[in-house]
Structures are given as structure tokens and as C-alpha cells.
Design an enzyme around this catalytic site. Structure first.
Site, PDB file in Angstrom:
ATOM      1  CG  HIS A  16      44.957  52.102  18.588  1.00 56.92           C
ATOM      2  ND1 HIS A  16      44.719  52.896  17.477  1.00 56.92           N
ATOM      3  CD2 HIS A  16      44.243  53.008  19.804  1.00 56.92           C
ATOM      4  CE1 HIS A  16      43.734  54.306  17.439  1.00 56.92           C
ATOM      5  NE2 HIS A  16      44.077  53.913  19.435  1.00 56.92           N
ATOM      6  CE  LYS A  40      38.186  59.866  18.164  1.00 56.33           C
ATOM      7  NZ  LYS A  40      39.066  58.826  18.069  1.00 56.33           N
ATOM      8  NE  ARG A  95      46.387  58.727  24.127  1.00 55.81           N
ATOM      9  CZ  ARG A  95      45.427  59.190  22.978  1.00 55.81           C
ATOM     10  NH1 ARG A  95      45.642  59.444  21.680  1.00 55.81           N
ATOM     11  NH2 ARG A  95      43.951  59.796  23.134  1.00 55.81           N
ATOM     12  CB  SER A 132      43.771  57.733  14.698  1.00 52.75           C
ATOM     13  OG  SER A 132      44.114  56.204  14.880  1.00 52.75           O
TER      14      SER A 132
END
Ligand code: PNS
Length: 173
Positions: A16, A40, A95, A132
Site C-alpha cells: 500500500h 471482509k 499486485r 494484509s
């Protein structure tokens, strides 16, 4: 031109930070906005206040970066920041190819429901395996995550998982 970098940031990672730092060189102003990800639900480790605190500390050295939160649709948040003749844009990091399908869908939806443009920034390859959720898993066993997150995130993770770190330190002698 203004950009919004939305995310869960639970917590902010080095990937990030890489995307943010590069965005801060391209845009006049970048706002990191902590938002709710329905996928989430109930899975966040840090409270909203904790995530905002970590984000503020991690980004304090970037003068054109601010931190905010919003509960609602991303396109509504972005619309609030529009300053004619420019429209604020959304920043998302990519990514690997595996991120692309999900991000493409959201980018198309955000353009359909709110005419919001998304700009993708490829995270440096060194961060392509950092997320994360993986960082939290490693930290939950007391593993070394110091390279994968900014210092303030590492400290917060070590506080959350203090027992695991203490136990691993004892086992390693
Ligand atoms: O860091 P994340 O969890 O990948 O970020 C996803 C996030 C929070 C940007 C996304 O879930 C989002 O935009 N949430 C706000 C609600 C919304 O606008 N949903 C429609 C697009 S999925």
C-alpha cells in the site's frame, strides 16, 4: 487533481505504501479512505479508529496525503471530492494478475453507477505476495513481518499478538 485511495487497510502494508507514495507524486492530493468491504465483514483485526491512527502515522511524511473514513458507496465519496473541471479519481493497487479480475469488475461497476474513473498502479514486484491478511496470519504466530509493513503497523500487530511474540521468543531461546 485529487485521488482517493480506498481500502480496508487492516493494517496498511508496504505494498500500500509503495502505491501511495507513487500516487502522491502523480496527483496534487491523495486521500486514503478507510471503507467497509462487505466481503471482509467481521474479519477486521483493528478497529476503525486504530486503522486511522496507523494510517495517519504511516503517511505523516507525505504532505499531500490525508486520511479519512467513509461508510457508504465509494462513488458517493468520490463525488463529494469532485472539483470541476476535474473529477476525482480512484486509485487501486495491483499486485498480480490474480487481483485483476476482481479489480476490473469493481472499476467497471464504479464507472457504471457513479461515472468514477479508476487508475491502477502496479505495486513493485517485491510486494506482490504481501497482503494484509497474510501479514496478520504471520504475526498471529509471532513471525517476522517487519519488512512487509510500515513500522507503525508492525508495532500495532506486535501489540495485538503480544502473547504469540513472547512465546516465540522464549521457544527460540
Ligand atoms: O482493501 P480492500 O478491502 O480490497 O478495499 C475494498 C473497498 C473497501 C475499496 C471496497 O470494498 C469498497 O469500495 N467498499 C465501499 C462500498 C462500495 O462502494 N461497494 C461497491 C464496490 S465493491
Amino acid at each position: 487533481m485529487t485521488a482517493v485511495f480506498p481500502g480496508s487497510f487492516d493494517p496498511i502494508t508496504s505494498g500500500h505504501m509503495d502505491v501511495l507514495t507513487r500516487a502522491s507524486r502523480m496527483f496534487d492530493q491523495v486521500t486514503m479512505t478507510v471503507m467497509h468491504n462487505a466481503r471482509k465483514q467481521g474479519k477486521n483485526l483493528f478497529t476503525l479508529e486504530e486503522r486511522l491512527h496507523i494510517l495517519r502515522a504511516a503517511t505523516a511524511h507525505l504532505p499531500n496525503v490525508s486520511v479519512d473514513s467513509f461508510s457508504g458507496l465509494l462513488v458517493d465519496y468520490v463525488a463529494q471530492l469532485n472539483a470541476p473541471p476535474y473529477k476525482a479519481v480512484i486509485i487501486r493497487g495491483l499486485r498480480a494478475v490474480s487481483d485483476f479480475e476482481y479489480e476490473l469488475q469493481i472499476a467497471h461497476l464504479n464507472r457504471q453507477i457513479g461515472e468514477a474513473e479508476t487508475v491502477f498502479i502496479m505495486a513493485a514486484t517485491r510486494w506482490s505476495f504481501v497482503s494484509s491478511s497474510m501479514v496478520k496470519e504471520i504475526a498471529s504466530y509471532g513471525g517476522d513481518i517487519s519488512e512487509m509493513v510500515p513500522r507503525v503497523s508492525a508495532d500495532a500487530l506486535k501489540t495485538k499478538f503480544a502473547e504469540a511474540y513472547a512465546e516465540r521468543a522464549v521457544n527460540q531461546g
